[in-house]
Design a protein around this motif. Structure first.
Motif, PDB file in Angstrom:
ATOM      1  N   ALA A 108       0.755  -1.275  -0.048  1.00  9.95           N
ATOM      2  CA  ALA A 108       0.003   0.006  -0.048  1.00  9.95           C
ATOM      3  C   ALA A 108       0.684   1.262  -0.143  1.00  9.95           C
ATOM      4  O   ALA A 108       0.562   2.364  -0.799  1.00  9.95           O
ATOM      5  N   HIS A 109       2.048   1.228   0.686  1.00  9.87           N
ATOM      6  CA  HIS A 109       2.820   2.275   0.900  1.00  9.87           C
ATOM      7  C   HIS A 109       3.155   2.787  -0.660  1.00  9.87           C
ATOM      8  O   HIS A 109       3.519   4.010  -0.856  1.00  9.87           O
ATOM      9  N   TYR A 110       3.680   1.755  -1.434  1.00 13.90           N
ATOM     10  CA  TYR A 110       4.575   2.062  -2.892  1.00 13.90           C
ATOM     11  C   TYR A 110       3.243   1.771  -3.937  1.00 13.90           C
ATOM     12  O   TYR A 110       3.519   1.873  -4.862  1.00 13.90           O
ATOM     13  N   GLY A 111       1.908   1.731  -3.403  1.00 10.97           N
ATOM     14  CA  GLY A 111       1.023   2.020  -4.365  1.00 10.97           C
ATOM     15  C   GLY A 111       0.589   0.839  -5.122  1.00 10.97           C
ATOM     16  O   GLY A 111       0.243   0.781  -6.294  1.00 10.97           O
ATOM     17  N   LEU A 112       1.007  -0.324  -4.658  1.00 12.23           N
ATOM     18  CA  LEU A 112       0.705  -1.626  -5.112  1.00 12.23           C
ATOM     19  C   LEU A 112      -0.417  -2.623  -4.488  1.00 12.23           C
ATOM     20  O   LEU A 112      -0.412  -2.215  -3.339  1.00 12.23           O
ATOM     21  N   LEU A 145       3.843  -9.327  -5.089  1.00 11.34           N
ATOM     22  CA  LEU A 145       4.392 -10.886  -4.635  1.00 11.34           C
ATOM     23  C   LEU A 145       4.583 -11.451  -6.079  1.00 11.34           C
ATOM     24  O   LEU A 145       4.967 -12.961  -6.270  1.00 11.34           O
ATOM     25  N   GLY A 146       4.188 -11.086  -7.181  1.00 11.01           N
ATOM     26  CA  GLY A 146       4.064 -11.817  -8.564  1.00 11.01           C
ATOM     27  C   GLY A 146       5.392 -11.710  -9.207  1.00 11.01           C
ATOM     28  O   GLY A 146       6.261 -11.414  -8.457  1.00 11.01           O
ATOM     29  N   ASP A 147       5.333 -12.250 -10.302  1.00  8.41           N
ATOM     30  CA  ASP A 147       6.682 -12.503 -10.852  1.00  8.41           C
ATOM     31  C   ASP A 147       7.344 -11.466 -11.620  1.00  8.41           C
ATOM     32  O   ASP A 147       8.534 -11.303 -12.144  1.00  8.41           O
ATOM     33  N   ARG A 148       6.815 -10.183 -11.645  1.00 11.05           N
ATOM     34  CA  ARG A 148       7.421  -9.213 -12.344  1.00 11.05           C
ATOM     35  C   ARG A 148       8.766  -8.731 -11.606  1.00 11.05           C
ATOM     36  O   ARG A 148       8.934  -8.729 -10.216  1.00 11.05           O
ATOM     37  N   ARG A 149       9.755  -8.319 -12.539  1.00 15.77           N
ATOM     38  CA  ARG A 149      11.190  -8.037 -11.936  1.00 15.77           C
ATOM     39  C   ARG A 149      11.660  -6.708 -11.891  1.00 15.77           C
ATOM     40  O   ARG A 149      12.704  -6.311 -12.072  1.00 15.77           O
ATOM     41  N   THR A 188      12.074  -2.701 -11.103  1.00 17.29           N
ATOM     42  CA  THR A 188      12.283  -2.189  -9.827  1.00 17.29           C
ATOM     43  C   THR A 188      11.136  -1.496  -9.154  1.00 17.29           C
ATOM     44  O   THR A 188      10.880  -1.892  -7.770  1.00 17.29           O
ATOM     45  N   HIS A 189      10.027  -1.313  -9.795  1.00 17.81           N
ATOM     46  CA  HIS A 189       8.604  -1.029  -9.203  1.00 17.81           C
ATOM     47  C   HIS A 189       8.049  -1.916  -8.289  1.00 17.81           C
ATOM     48  O   HIS A 189       7.529  -1.591  -7.219  1.00 17.81           O
ATOM     49  N   HIS A 190       8.240  -3.237  -8.750  1.00 23.23           N
ATOM     50  CA  HIS A 190       7.943  -4.466  -7.979  1.00 23.23           C
ATOM     51  C   HIS A 190       9.157  -4.957  -7.037  1.00 23.23           C
ATOM     52  O   HIS A 190       8.569  -5.325  -5.773  1.00 23.23           O
ATOM     53  N   THR A 191      10.182  -4.905  -7.420  1.00 29.35           N
ATOM     54  CA  THR A 191      11.065  -5.707  -6.563  1.00 29.35           C
ATOM     55  C   THR A 191      11.581  -4.675  -5.303  1.00 29.35           C
ATOM     56  O   THR A 191      11.850  -5.404  -4.364  1.00 29.35           O
ATOM     57  N   ALA A 192      11.791  -3.653  -5.505  1.00 28.96           N
ATOM     58  CA  ALA A 192      12.066  -2.810  -4.483  1.00 28.96           C
ATOM     59  C   ALA A 192      11.124  -2.885  -3.213  1.00 28.96           C
ATOM     60  O   ALA A 192      11.638  -3.049  -2.036  1.00 28.96           O
ATOM     61  N   PRO A 193       9.857  -2.694  -3.269  1.00 28.52           N
ATOM     62  CA  PRO A 193       8.873  -3.079  -2.156  1.00 28.52           C
ATOM     63  C   PRO A 193       8.949  -4.414  -1.968  1.00 28.52           C
ATOM     64  O   PRO A 193       8.638  -4.760  -0.496  1.00 28.52           O
ATOM     65  N   ARG A 194       9.391  -5.467  -2.682  1.00 32.36           N
ATOM     66  CA  ARG A 194       9.222  -6.831  -2.170  1.00 32.36           C
ATOM     67  C   ARG A 194      10.371  -7.026  -1.244  1.00 32.36           C
ATOM     68  O   ARG A 194      10.417  -7.656  -0.037  1.00 32.36           O
ATOM     69  N   TYR A 195      11.488  -6.305  -1.487  1.00 30.54           N
ATOM     70  CA  TYR A 195      12.626  -6.419  -0.767  1.00 30.54           C
ATOM     71  C   TYR A 195      12.365  -5.717   0.713  1.00 30.54           C
ATOM     72  O   TYR A 195      13.074  -6.007   1.494  1.00 30.54           O
ATOM     73  N   VAL A 196      11.992  -4.791   0.427  1.00 32.48           N
ATOM     74  CA  VAL A 196      11.504  -3.698   1.891  1.00 32.48           C
ATOM     75  C   VAL A 196      10.904  -4.996   2.709  1.00 32.48           C
ATOM     76  O   VAL A 196      10.977  -4.711   3.914  1.00 32.48           O
ATOM     77  N   PHE A 232       6.228 -15.327   0.574  1.00 31.17           N
ATOM     78  CA  PHE A 232       6.754 -14.414  -0.651  1.00 31.17           C
ATOM     79  C   PHE A 232       6.632 -15.268  -1.833  1.00 31.17           C
ATOM     80  O   PHE A 232       7.150 -14.566  -2.871  1.00 31.17           O
ATOM     81  N   GLN A 233       6.424 -16.562  -1.859  1.00 37.90           N
ATOM     82  CA  GLN A 233       6.523 -17.301  -2.958  1.00 37.90           C
ATOM     83  C   GLN A 233       7.725 -17.316  -3.838  1.00 37.90           C
ATOM     84  O   GLN A 233       7.747 -17.039  -4.993  1.00 37.90           O
ATOM     85  N   ARG A 234       8.600 -17.215  -3.049  1.00 37.93           N
ATOM     86  CA  ARG A 234      10.180 -17.296  -3.639  1.00 37.93           C
ATOM     87  C   ARG A 234      11.022 -18.312  -2.980  1.00 37.93           C
ATOM     88  O   ARG A 234      10.671 -18.813  -1.800  1.00 37.93           O
ATOM     89  N   ASP A 235      11.943 -18.531  -3.892  1.00 41.65           N
ATOM     90  CA  ASP A 235      13.025 -19.658  -3.112  1.00 41.65           C
ATOM     91  C   ASP A 235      13.646 -19.185  -2.027  1.00 41.65           C
ATOM     92  O   ASP A 235      13.905 -17.794  -1.900  1.00 41.65           O
ATOM     93  N   HIS A 236      14.217 -19.761  -0.868  1.00 41.35           N
ATOM     94  CA  HIS A 236      14.775 -19.319   0.148  1.00 41.35           C
ATOM     95  C   HIS A 236      16.193 -18.587  -0.085  1.00 41.35           C
ATOM     96  O   HIS A 236      16.479 -17.705   0.440  1.00 41.35           O
ATOM     97  N   THR A 237      16.690 -19.099  -1.336  1.00 45.07           N
ATOM     98  CA  THR A 237      17.825 -18.121  -1.738  1.00 45.07           C
ATOM     99  C   THR A 237      17.458 -16.924  -2.149  1.00 45.07           C
ATOM    100  O   THR A 237      18.198 -16.018  -1.947  1.00 45.07           O
ATOM    101  N   ALA A 238      16.519 -16.538  -2.818  1.00 44.04           N
ATOM    102  CA  ALA A 238      16.041 -15.155  -3.398  1.00 44.04           C
ATOM    103  C   ALA A 238      15.829 -14.242  -1.984  1.00 44.04           C
ATOM    104  O   ALA A 238      16.099 -13.287  -1.940  1.00 44.04           O
ATOM    105  N   ILE A 239      15.255 -15.026  -0.971  1.00 47.94           N
ATOM    106  CA  ILE A 239      14.994 -14.452   0.326  1.00 47.94           C
ATOM    107  C   ILE A 239      16.208 -13.899   1.087  1.00 47.94           C
ATOM    108  O   ILE A 239      16.493 -12.794   1.313  1.00 47.94           O
TER     109      ILE A 239
END
Length: 69
Positions: free
Chosen positions: A13-17, A23-27, A29-37, A57-64
């Protein structure tokens, strides 16, 4: 709703998503930066490890682990 889901919704919500878009597959910066935060905050607040966060987060533990560096 779990604490991790609450964190995901708040960050999205803070990032307007939506949570689903963040949590989707898009890579872009608009999607990945909030995901990593959200990953970082979820780890700091809940103390959960990479495997639990990976499922949330529907990701592999190495991505986390990359998000926590």
């Amino acid at each position: 709703m779990t604490r991790i889901a609450e964190i995901q919704r708040a960050v999205a919500a803070h990032y307007g998503l939506t949570r689903e878009a963040m949590l989707g597959d898009r890579r872009t910066t608009h999607h990945t930066a909030p995901r990593y935060v959200a990953i970082y905050l979820a780890h700091r607040i809940t103390g959960q490890g990479c495997r639990v966060l990976g499922r949330a987060f529907q990701r592999d533990h190495t991505a986390i682990s990359n998000g926590l560096l």
